[in-house]
Write a protein that holds these residues in place. Structure first.
Motif, PDB file in Angstrom:
ATOM      1  N   ALA A   1     -20.595  25.710  12.843  1.00 34.16           N
ATOM      2  CA  ALA A   1     -19.940  26.587  11.866  1.00 34.16           C
ATOM      3  C   ALA A   1     -18.942  25.799  11.014  1.00 34.16           C
ATOM      4  CB  ALA A   1     -19.245  27.736  12.580  1.00 34.16           C
ATOM      5  N   LYS A   2     -18.182  24.903  11.644  1.00 34.32           N
ATOM      6  CA  LYS A   2     -17.220  24.075  10.902  1.00 34.32           C
ATOM      7  C   LYS A   2     -17.936  23.134   9.941  1.00 34.32           C
ATOM      8  CE  LYS A   2     -13.211  23.725  13.947  1.00 34.32           C
ATOM      9  NZ  LYS A   2     -12.431  22.818  14.801  1.00 34.32           N
ATOM     10  N   GLN A   3     -19.079  22.608  10.388  1.00 30.71           N
ATOM     11  CA  GLN A   3     -19.847  21.717   9.525  1.00 30.71           C
ATOM     12  C   GLN A   3     -20.306  22.447   8.263  1.00 30.71           C
ATOM     13  OE1 GLN A   3     -23.066  19.514  11.347  1.00 30.71           O
ATOM     14  NE2 GLN A   3     -21.910  19.231  13.214  1.00 30.71           N
ATOM     15  N   VAL A   4     -20.813  23.659   8.451  1.00 31.13           N
ATOM     16  CA  VAL A   4     -21.289  24.444   7.316  1.00 31.13           C
ATOM     17  C   VAL A   4     -20.127  24.783   6.382  1.00 31.13           C
ATOM     18  CG1 VAL A   4     -22.307  26.652   6.643  1.00 31.13           C
ATOM     19  CG2 VAL A   4     -23.275  25.370   8.550  1.00 31.13           C
TER      20      VAL A   4
ATOM     21  N   GLU B   1     -16.616  21.272   0.540  1.00 26.49           N
ATOM     22  CA  GLU B   1     -16.765  19.970  -0.097  1.00 26.49           C
ATOM     23  C   GLU B   1     -17.539  20.104  -1.414  1.00 26.49           C
ATOM     24  OE1 GLU B   1     -18.257  15.494   1.196  1.00 26.49           O
ATOM     25  OE2 GLU B   1     -18.792  17.204   2.435  1.00 26.49           O
ATOM     26  N   ALA B   2     -18.627  20.868  -1.386  1.00 29.29           N
ATOM     27  CA  ALA B   2     -19.433  21.078  -2.595  1.00 29.29           C
ATOM     28  C   ALA B   2     -18.631  21.816  -3.668  1.00 29.29           C
ATOM     29  CB  ALA B   2     -20.697  21.854  -2.254  1.00 29.29           C
ATOM     30  N   ALA B   3     -17.845  22.795  -3.251  1.00 21.96           N
ATOM     31  CA  ALA B   3     -17.018  23.532  -4.201  1.00 21.96           C
ATOM     32  C   ALA B   3     -15.986  22.604  -4.842  1.00 21.96           C
ATOM     33  CB  ALA B   3     -16.318  24.695  -3.511  1.00 21.96           C
ATOM     34  N   GLY B   4     -15.428  21.725  -4.037  1.00 28.04           N
ATOM     35  CA  GLY B   4     -14.464  20.764  -4.566  1.00 28.04           C
ATOM     36  C   GLY B   4     -15.092  19.820  -5.566  1.00 28.04           C
ATOM     37  N   LYS B   5     -16.313  19.368  -5.258  1.00 29.06           N
ATOM     38  CA  LYS B   5     -17.020  18.480  -6.190  1.00 29.06           C
ATOM     39  C   LYS B   5     -17.330  19.209  -7.495  1.00 29.06           C
ATOM     40  CE  LYS B   5     -19.338  15.343  -2.980  1.00 29.06           C
ATOM     41  NZ  LYS B   5     -20.638  14.929  -2.405  1.00 29.06           N
TER      42      LYS B   5
ATOM     43  N   GLY C   1     -14.148  19.765  -9.448  1.00 30.47           N
ATOM     44  CA  GLY C   1     -13.347  18.571  -9.687  1.00 30.47           C
ATOM     45  C   GLY C   1     -12.046  18.567  -8.901  1.00 30.47           C
ATOM     46  N   ASN C   2     -11.927  19.464  -7.933  1.00 30.66           N
ATOM     47  CA  ASN C   2     -10.716  19.571  -7.123  1.00 30.66           C
ATOM     48  C   ASN C   2     -10.841  18.616  -5.933  1.00 30.66           C
ATOM     49  OD1 ASN C   2      -8.661  20.329  -5.331  1.00 30.66           O
ATOM     50  ND2 ASN C   2      -8.706  22.451  -6.037  1.00 30.66           N
ATOM     51  N   ARG C   3     -10.171  17.486  -6.023  1.00 38.26           N
ATOM     52  CA  ARG C   3     -10.294  16.458  -4.982  1.00 38.26           C
ATOM     53  C   ARG C   3      -9.707  16.891  -3.646  1.00 38.26           C
ATOM     54  NH1 ARG C   3      -9.763  10.441  -7.431  1.00 38.26           N
ATOM     55  NH2 ARG C   3     -11.254  10.712  -9.128  1.00 38.26           N
TER      56      ARG C   3
ATOM     57  N   GLY D   1     -12.816  19.742   2.742  1.00 42.03           N
ATOM     58  CA  GLY D   1     -14.183  20.044   3.160  1.00 42.03           C
ATOM     59  C   GLY D   1     -14.793  18.912   3.962  1.00 42.03           C
ATOM     60  N   THR D   2     -14.559  17.699   3.509  1.00 37.76           N
ATOM     61  CA  THR D   2     -15.063  16.531   4.241  1.00 37.76           C
ATOM     62  C   THR D   2     -14.436  16.472   5.633  1.00 37.76           C
ATOM     63  OG1 THR D   2     -15.364  15.323   2.175  1.00 37.76           O
ATOM     64  CG2 THR D   2     -15.285  14.014   4.193  1.00 37.76           C
ATOM     65  N   GLY D   3     -13.147  16.735   5.699  1.00 37.27           N
ATOM     66  CA  GLY D   3     -12.458  16.736   6.996  1.00 37.27           C
ATOM     67  C   GLY D   3     -12.993  17.808   7.924  1.00 37.27           C
TER      68      GLY D   3
END
Length: 62
Positions: free
Chosen positions: A11-14, A20-24, A27-29, A35-37
């Protein structure tokens, strides 16, 4: 058999992948880094659950 750590880890991975995709996309780093964390933490938690499950199965064999 699946344990709660395996489920929570996936669940955390998803959640992390989506964040992470939303940040990309926006453009929100900071969101991307969070998300990566989360995704990495999910992988670690799932791996812990996998090991816990193997140990439990090993004890049953004894």
């Amino acid at each position: 058999m699946v344990n709660k750590d395996q489920v929570a880890g996936v669940a955390k991975q998803v959640k992390g992948s989506v964040k992470e995709a939303a940040g990309k996309a926006t453009g929100n780093r900071q969101t991307q880094a969070e998300g990566t964390g989360d995704r990495i933490a999910g992988k670690v938690q799932k791996a812990y659950g996998d090991v816990k499950d193997k140990v439990k199965k090993g004890k049953k064999a004894l």
